[in-house]
Write a protein that holds these residues in place. Sequence first.
Motif, mmCIF file in Angstrom:
data_model
loop_
_atom_site.group_PDB
_atom_site.id
_atom_site.type_symbol
_atom_site.label_atom_id
_atom_site.label_comp_id
_atom_site.label_asym_id
_atom_site.label_seq_id
_atom_site.Cartn_x
_atom_site.Cartn_y
_atom_site.Cartn_z
ATOM 1 N N GLY A 1 0.769 -1.243 0.000
ATOM 2 C CA GLY A 1 0.000 0.000 0.000
ATOM 3 C C GLY A 1 0.792 1.280 0.000
ATOM 4 O O GLY A 1 0.219 2.351 0.225
ATOM 5 N N PHE B 1 -2.000 -6.270 -2.498
ATOM 6 C CA PHE B 1 -2.273 -5.464 -3.695
ATOM 7 C C PHE B 1 -1.328 -5.902 -4.818
ATOM 8 O O PHE B 1 -0.166 -5.510 -4.869
ATOM 9 N N TYR C 1 -5.020 2.249 -6.309
ATOM 10 C CA TYR C 1 -5.030 1.610 -4.991
ATOM 11 C C TYR C 1 -6.258 2.045 -4.186
ATOM 12 O O TYR C 1 -6.988 1.214 -3.628
ATOM 13 N N TYR C 2 -6.512 3.367 -4.147
ATOM 14 C CA TYR C 2 -7.663 3.860 -3.390
ATOM 15 C C TYR C 2 -8.985 3.431 -4.031
ATOM 16 O O TYR C 2 -9.966 3.180 -3.330
ATOM 17 N N GLU D 1 -9.544 0.612 -5.679
ATOM 18 C CA GLU D 1 -9.782 -0.789 -5.350
ATOM 19 C C GLU D 1 -10.110 -0.973 -3.866
ATOM 20 O O GLU D 1 -10.804 -1.929 -3.493
ATOM 21 N N LYS D 2 -9.634 -0.072 -3.023
ATOM 22 C CA LYS D 2 -9.912 -0.152 -1.591
ATOM 23 C C LYS D 2 -11.186 0.608 -1.208
ATOM 24 O O LYS D 2 -11.509 0.730 -0.014
#
Length: 491
Positions: A211, A308, A482-483, A485-486
């Motif tokens: 992350g 990830f 990343y954000y 997918e989170k």
Amino acid sequence: MRNLFLIITILLILASVVTWLTRAEQEGVTTIVWTAGLSADRIEQVAAFHEWMKKTGRVNAKGEPLFRVRLEAADNQSTLIQAVSGMAGDLIDHVPVKRFAPMGVLEDITDFARENGLDPGSNYGAARDLLMYNDRQYAYACNLAAPALLCNVDTFRKYGMEPPPEEWTPEEFERIGLEFTRRANAGKPRQEVFFSGAMPNIILPLARSMGCDMFNETLTAPQLTDPSFLKALTLYHRWVDELHLIPTAAEIASESSAQSSVNSDATPHLVSGRYAMITTGRYVNMDLRRFKTEPINLSFSQYPEYEFKNLVFISRNTAIFKGSKHKDFAKIFLLFLASREYNELLIRSSDGLPPNPRWAENNPEYHHPAGHENEGNLHTNELKWARTIALPESLSPYYPLAEDKIRYAYERVSGGLSPADEALKLANDSIAYSIRKTVSSIPSLQERYRHDCELQQKIEQYKAEGKKIPATWIKNPFYQRYYREKNLLQE
């Protein structure tokens, strides 16, 4: 002697091409220059371009190509000097867009690319950050790659093991690697076989899998002192120096090979079984198919990572020189790079990923090339991962030199000069200093930097309060994905 004859043959071919192009210029045919280097592959691509122009009706009154392309050799530094001085070729190859575009030497092709399907959204979306600067497109890819771990299936089976899974964790990497090296070196006075060739470039995707990226969300500051990087670097150092799954720098330096390769000596060691796997992409077949050995069976796995999953996406770009007198002709060449003819040429030669995935995605000749069944899932997996998990390295406009400080930190650790935390702090401080120096010396960056720093403060506040972050605030492509997918992104 055989190598001597081969060298002489190549030189004669190159001389013939230069003579032919010079004659074309003397006959009044317009010639544009592509600074892409002289090689057999580039010569084949230029010849294919001339045939493509005939096929698509871009010809003169004599039925000959409307113009010609001439190859010239130049490295990035000399090309940049030529561009700044107004002497560059019409088409510039191997272009690092984030470095060249701010200097005003590249032609903006945003509208042209969008109208003709050359924009990242029409091809590899993840390639966007490799082709654009300030939301404007300045280049198109000649080929791309999402390097991962290429495995010699025959070597694994020789020692009674199956190749690694397509996805695996660092813990699985250690467990499988220790068992492999135990079996492969049993009864030998010293270790001769390694689980993998060197792969310090795994440190970034390994940290990303936890992350964290090299730069923050607005690309205003480095983050190499984050615990994720400390863990990633420490893990890689353990695999090399403690577990000896990977050769040390001294062992690599002591190795020699008579065969040249796109992966230096790593490819011959993969073929010989000294390495069970190496970091590369499908472009390695340009070597493997030429080696005078029995073909080896291959499989393609991701790097061992945590939650990830990601790979680093790279591209070889061509851009139009802003000072070119033949920009319309140069744009025709970019159209050729997206054409079926050029992409099928790359598919046949295995020269990286084709720039337009449309010609590969449902093409059996790409996924399962006839006569090369030994190449296994390499082609399918690299294309799939390029379109799903690959991301380019984050490049900050405030750190234009983009020196590889992650490798610098690892080399300090491997050389015994610093513990991991100290090496990463030195690397982090070096980048931070360069950013401050760059911003203070370039007035045009100062307002933008101030604005991005203010955005970063808002982002930190939102993270602390558990709020979703507006997508428009984030300049780093890694954090955008990343954000998202989170479920931490406010679209």
